[in-house]
Enzyme design. Structure first.
Site, PDB file in Angstrom:
ATOM      1  CD  GLU A   1      -2.840  -1.257   2.350  1.00 35.48           C
ATOM      2  OE1 GLU A   1      -3.957  -1.754   2.188  1.00 35.48           O
ATOM      3  OE2 GLU A   1      -2.429  -0.881   3.459  1.00 35.48           O
TER       4      GLU A   1
ATOM      5  CB  CYS B   1       2.988   7.567   3.082  1.00 36.51           C
ATOM      6  SG  CYS B   1       3.478   6.381   4.323  1.00 36.51           S
TER       7      CYS B   1
ATOM      8  CB  CYS C   1       3.274  -1.479  13.525  1.00 40.13           C
ATOM      9  SG  CYS C   1       3.254  -1.116  11.759  1.00 40.13           S
TER      10      CYS C   1
ATOM     11  CB  CYS D   1       1.292   6.242  11.355  1.00 39.99           C
ATOM     12  SG  CYS D   1       1.988   7.742  10.757  1.00 39.99           S
TER      13      CYS D   1
HETATM   14  N1  SAH Z   1       9.825   0.697   9.663  1.00 41.55           N
HETATM   15  C1  SAH Z   1       9.979   2.117   9.537  1.00 41.55           C
HETATM   16  C2  SAH Z   1       9.009   2.699   8.572  1.00 41.55           C
HETATM   17  C3  SAH Z   1       7.554   2.601   8.981  1.00 41.55           C
HETATM   18  S1  SAH Z   1       7.091   4.179   9.407  1.00 41.55           S
HETATM   19  C4  SAH Z   1       9.913   2.762  10.883  1.00 41.55           C
HETATM   20  O1  SAH Z   1       9.610   2.073  11.844  1.00 41.55           O
HETATM   21  O2  SAH Z   1      10.217   3.942  11.007  1.00 41.55           O
HETATM   22  C5  SAH Z   1       5.657   4.023  10.246  1.00 41.55           C
HETATM   23  C6  SAH Z   1       5.651   4.979  11.426  1.00 41.55           C
HETATM   24  O3  SAH Z   1       4.411   4.833  12.078  1.00 41.55           O
HETATM   25  C7  SAH Z   1       6.712   4.614  12.434  1.00 41.55           C
HETATM   26  O4  SAH Z   1       7.168   5.758  13.092  1.00 41.55           O
HETATM   27  C8  SAH Z   1       5.934   3.746  13.388  1.00 41.55           C
HETATM   28  O5  SAH Z   1       6.530   3.667  14.631  1.00 41.55           O
HETATM   29  C9  SAH Z   1       4.618   4.454  13.414  1.00 41.55           C
HETATM   30  N2  SAH Z   1       3.494   3.584  13.768  1.00 41.55           N
HETATM   31  C10 SAH Z   1       3.410   2.249  13.664  1.00 41.55           C
HETATM   32  N3  SAH Z   1       2.211   1.821  14.069  1.00 41.55           N
HETATM   33  C11 SAH Z   1       1.526   2.914  14.439  1.00 41.55           C
HETATM   34  C12 SAH Z   1       0.201   3.129  14.907  1.00 41.55           C
HETATM   35  N4  SAH Z   1      -0.652   2.120  15.090  1.00 41.55           N
HETATM   36  N5  SAH Z   1      -0.183   4.392  15.142  1.00 41.55           N
HETATM   37  C13 SAH Z   1       0.659   5.428  14.937  1.00 41.55           C
HETATM   38  N6  SAH Z   1       1.906   5.286  14.479  1.00 41.55           N
HETATM   39  C14 SAH Z   1       2.331   4.044  14.237  1.00 41.55           C
END
Ligand code: SAH
Length: 344
Positions: free
Chosen positions: A90, A103, A117, A335
């Site tokens: 996605e 994104c 996540c 996110c």
């Molecule tokens: N693996 C990389 C790229 C993914 S970025 C990383 O971890 O940075 C996705 C972002 O969203 C990251 O900062 C992650 O910590 C955040 N994230 C993951 N799950 C989330 C959620 N349920 N709500 C808000 N942010 C979340």
């Protein structure tokens, strides 16, 4: 058949030499592939029909294309992008008044196991190819022009996957996206987000790509971080900090820490103090991200009061802090919510 986009410009030149064609043909083809993002050899109109037929005998183009697009009430658009082997990733278009941000995903699923996540729950995993990353960007650029009358302005590697675990392809995709003979976008408008793999952060610093770096921190207390991001046991916070210092020293770019505040997990003074102490070690700012529920009860306790306390204390300590509003949550595009729900 071989994907023509797996060839470098030099390899294309060699190919044309072998079939007795002029080297400038390679540049023409490269331009169609990487600047115009064309997905059909037959539409390369400045090549003769004969030459197009010949190319098609040797090569194919494996496109990554939108299978399905959903639009959120806030304007955010989520693409389910179908890959040549039937898998889906996605990518999300996030519009604001003045910008369009893409994104993009770097892997199908993710190799890390952050408990909060949704992407981490997907099993199937492979790295995306360079062209599959570039296609997501080109697609969103076209959508931005069509729906918002302006080109794509920013890219964040915050979709599915851990960019540092698909390092080589992510770096090559960034080169293709930023080079004038590619999509020609500014690297300063690209952010690579990582959960923190020190060795790779240092490598990225050495690439001289001029991109920005974000680190998903969520807790500056080792024990808590290891609990909610179990893979991080292998990467202690002090090693991450060493790599961030190296990053700053090499690139002069401030690091962004991404951070969610969860009631009962990191909503206490001890955590705020630890975060301030951590941030002070390197020029940095903090993005407080709103948590998007994914059905893991333990993260569901939002405390606006403690978010406000974080903002107050960080500001008092001289650290820039931004509160990021969640976008596209109604279509699971926010996110941490990317989990191929549309393709099930
Ligand atoms: N693996 C990389 C790229 C993914 S970025 C990383 O971890 O940075 C996705 C972002 O969203 C990251 O900062 C992650 O910590 C955040 N994230 C993951 N799950 C989330 C959620 N349920 N709500 C808000 N942010 C979340």
């Amino acid at each position: 058949m071989r994907d023509i986009r797996a060839l470098s410009l030099d390899e294309l030149k060699d190919f044309f030499a072998e079939i007795g064609e002029k080297p400038f043909r390679a540049k023409q083809v490269y331009d169609w592939l990487w600047s115009k993002n064309l997905h059909s050899i037959d539409e390369m109109t400045n090549l003769s029909k004969d030459l197009r037929d010949k190319l098609s005998q040797y090569f194919t183009i494996k496109p990554a294309a939108a299978d399905f697009t959903q639009k959120s009430t806030d304007g955010t658009m989520k693409n389910a992008v179908k890959l040549h082997d039937g898998l889906t990733v996605e990518s999300v278009l996030i519009p604001t008044e003045t910008r369009t941000t893409a994104c993009v995903s770097s892997q199908v699923g993710c190799s890390l196991n952050c408990e909060f996540c949704a992407t981490a729950k997907l099993k199937r995993m492979r790295n995306l190819e360079v062209a599959e990353i570039v296609d997501q960007v080109a697609l969103i650029d076209r959508q931005s022009k069509e729906y918002f009358d302006r080109p794509l302005s920013n890219i964040v590697f915050m979709g599915m996957g851990e960019p540092m675990m698909n390092y080589k392809n992510v770096v090559e995709a960034i080169r293709k996206i930023t080079k004038p003979e590619g999509l020609g976008m500014s690297p300063r408008r690209i952010t690579v987000s990582t959960s923190g793999i020190p060795k790779m952060i240092k490598m990225l610093a050495d690439e001289d790509l001029k991109v920005k770096l974000a680190l998903s921190l969520h807790s500056a207390i080792e024990e808590t971080r290891n609990e909610i991001m179990p893979f991080s046991e292998k990467f202690p916070l002090h090693e991450i900090m060493d790599s961030l210092k190296y990053w700053y020293q090499k690139t002069g770019n401030v690091v962004t820490f991404e951070y969610c505040v969860w009631g009962g997990i990191n909503d206490n003074d001890e955590h705020i103090k630890a975060l301030i102490k951590y941030c002070r070690q390197v020029p940095s700012k903090v993005n407080l991200i709103q948590y998007n529920p994914i059905g893991e009860g333990k993260f569901d306790h939002r405390s606006i009061e403690s978010e406000e306390k974080y903002v107050r204390e960080l500001t008092k300590a001289g650290i820039t802090v931004m509160v990021r509003r969640s976008r596209g949550a109604d279509i699971d595009a926010a996110c941490g919510q990317l989990a191929n729900k549309t393709s099930d």
